[in-house]
Design an enzyme around this catalytic site. Sequence first.
Site, PDB file in Angstrom:
ATOM      1  N   THR A  69      82.944 -50.077 -17.266  1.00 24.70           N
ATOM      2  CA  THR A  69      83.075 -50.967 -16.126  1.00 24.70           C
ATOM      3  C   THR A  69      82.362 -52.163 -16.674  1.00 24.70           C
ATOM      4  O   THR A  69      81.873 -52.106 -17.801  1.00 24.70           O
ATOM      5  CB  THR A  69      82.354 -50.325 -14.924  1.00 24.70           C
ATOM      6  OG1 THR A  69      83.116 -49.201 -14.521  1.00 24.70           O
ATOM      7  CG2 THR A  69      82.152 -51.253 -13.749  1.00 24.70           C
TER       8      THR A  69
ATOM      9  N   ASP B 143      88.046 -41.737  -8.265  1.00 26.27           N
ATOM     10  CA  ASP B 143      86.755 -41.832  -7.581  1.00 26.27           C
ATOM     11  C   ASP B 143      86.780 -41.154  -6.210  1.00 26.27           C
ATOM     12  O   ASP B 143      85.739 -40.943  -5.594  1.00 26.27           O
ATOM     13  CB  ASP B 143      86.317 -43.303  -7.429  1.00 26.27           C
ATOM     14  CG  ASP B 143      85.611 -43.817  -8.678  1.00 26.27           C
ATOM     15  OD1 ASP B 143      85.352 -43.010  -9.599  1.00 26.27           O
ATOM     16  OD2 ASP B 143      85.328 -45.019  -8.750  1.00 26.27           O
TER      17      ASP B 143
ATOM     18  N   GLY C 198      79.631 -45.431 -14.082  1.00 33.06           N
ATOM     19  CA  GLY C 198      79.908 -44.406 -13.066  1.00 33.06           C
ATOM     20  C   GLY C 198      78.624 -44.069 -12.323  1.00 33.06           C
ATOM     21  O   GLY C 198      77.825 -44.966 -12.013  1.00 33.06           O
TER      22      GLY C 198
HETATM   23  O1  DON Z   1      83.130 -47.339  -8.835  1.00 27.55           O
HETATM   24  C1  DON Z   1      82.621 -46.492  -9.565  1.00 27.55           C
HETATM   25  O2  DON Z   1      81.593 -45.900  -9.300  1.00 27.55           O
HETATM   26  C2  DON Z   1      83.305 -46.160 -10.879  1.00 27.55           C
HETATM   27  N1  DON Z   1      84.713 -46.411 -10.779  1.00 27.55           N
HETATM   28  C3  DON Z   1      82.672 -46.962 -11.954  1.00 27.55           C
HETATM   29  C4  DON Z   1      83.229 -46.571 -13.289  1.00 27.55           C
HETATM   30  C5  DON Z   1      82.384 -46.963 -14.413  1.00 27.55           C
HETATM   31  O3  DON Z   1      81.314 -47.481 -14.286  1.00 27.55           O
HETATM   32  C6  DON Z   1      82.960 -46.648 -15.732  1.00 27.55           C
HETATM   33  N2  DON Z   1      81.965 -46.569 -16.694  1.00 27.55           N
HETATM   34  N3  DON Z   1      81.590 -45.515 -17.108  1.00 27.55           N
END
Ligand code: DON
Length: 560
Positions: free
Chosen positions: A373, A415, A466
Amino acid sequence: MRKVVLLAVVLAAASSGIAVSSRQPVRARHAMVATREHHATDVGLAVLKSGGNAIDAAVAIGFALSVTHPSAGNVGGGGFLLARFADGRTTFIDFRERAPQKASRDMYIGPDGKATKDSLVGYRASGVPGTVRGLEMAHKKYGRKPWSELIEPAVQLASQGFPLSYGDARSLRSKHTSERLSRFPESKRIFLNDGKYFEPGDRLQQPELARTLQRVRDMGAKDFYEGETASPLAADMQAHGGLITLNDLKNYKAMERKPLEGAYRGYAIITAPPPSSGGVGILQILGVLEGTGYEKSGAGSAAATHFMTEAMRRYFADRSEYMGDPDFYKVPVSALLNPKYIGHLRQSIDPEQATGSPKLHPGNLGAYESAETTHYSIVDADGNAVAVTYTLNDGYGSAVTAEKLGFLLNNEMDDFAAKPGEPNDYGLIQGEANAIQPRKTPLSSMTPAIVLRDGKLYLVLGSPGGPTIINTVLEVFVNVVDFGMNIADAVDAPRFHHQWMPDALYMETGFSPDTIALLKARGYTIKMVNAQGEVAAILSENGWLEGSADPRTEGTARGY
Ligand code: DON
């Protein structure tokens, strides 16, 4: 002078138990940008220098990253923008993906009753993208410069190309990414050089994306959601069994929400409300820590790590049950942050021993190491601050590049709780609160945050990763506030993560072996990881702005 500095470093290392190497932040007087990718940093800085405000820079960086950092920068994904203006107003723009109208609770459950991989790869994995609408909303309400000027640098980067960095070239040819992208001809052609792969320094030109961005530059978000971008996108979806329709795109709305606010040791924290689980998370965890005196043991010590881990574990257990889209489910924010409840959580911590997480389904942290992200932080010359975290979810999202349009689509549907009670790609267990429903927003962990000291701007930060985002933001914050590190050292320091299930403490390399041994003796199962998160942070103190991109990345901080 050198001796004094050296002595201070040695003393800090001795008291903290971590391998400290003092790094200086980037310092500037007026304005600062910190992002994950240097072209994007430069685009943002140029906007600020030529009279744009922090919102303008956020828009320009958002579009630039969609070109120069394709694993996470996006127009096919979504995210959160948090702002605090110099006059004290705050806002939170939620431009996260929403479930398509045709989505349904059990859409990812196969005939064998198990969750399928459809929420991760391919056309069915995508939620309705929000980035273009969200950035437009931010610009219309709070921007200063003309929209077209802010998109132009991204158009140029896409049409003329830019040299791929070592890290991005390596990421594109990694086994996991190249296998996923190869499954979709358009992705293979553009991002894998038609199977020949890119070397660091090769120019990545993206003419289709340049044309998409040109239309957005000239016609605004209307083109993306109702015009010449929307039609081929919906047609491509229909041809490949995807769910997103023209109506879904037309109906997409970004939402302005009230940021979540809390306090810790006299600092005011402004951060992400639901549908992020991150703001509630850091405020509950800090609440549990406040007054325990945990910080006296020093950063990286077994005792401090123990207290922080136990607080994290308790929050993630709550998260699995209570967090979801507030427009569909009544998220009990005030109960989760109630001082009495927090006191009860604090008291349940044994100061010497790990509390084993109750046995549920074993999770897996498969995607844990590919933090994809991206977060960027901006402070402008007027003192306006913006923190943006946006994403395609996994690196390169669903791996699908929209036909003729040149951009990757998200796999944000993962998610949601595809099967409530069973772990998702991050090993997170989530409940009915986060079950799939048409038009619902999947629960996020993204935690852009802005901290004030004595009512004045102090810190702007955020991270990808994440569920680890919540703990990463927390740790950088306490590294500054409780452990007295400068912002560069606070970002560099080794990090750790516990999310209740799986019952494991993930630690970055860099912790002292003694700390690890002490934690094992307290009952933790330790798993070592290479990297957790990618923070971009700015600290404001004594008339100086101090920026730090994460040394785990190729990011940069620049100011003037
Ligand atoms: O919104 C969220 O929590 C996830 N979709 C974020 C994903 C993310 O940070 C990917 N990196 N590992």
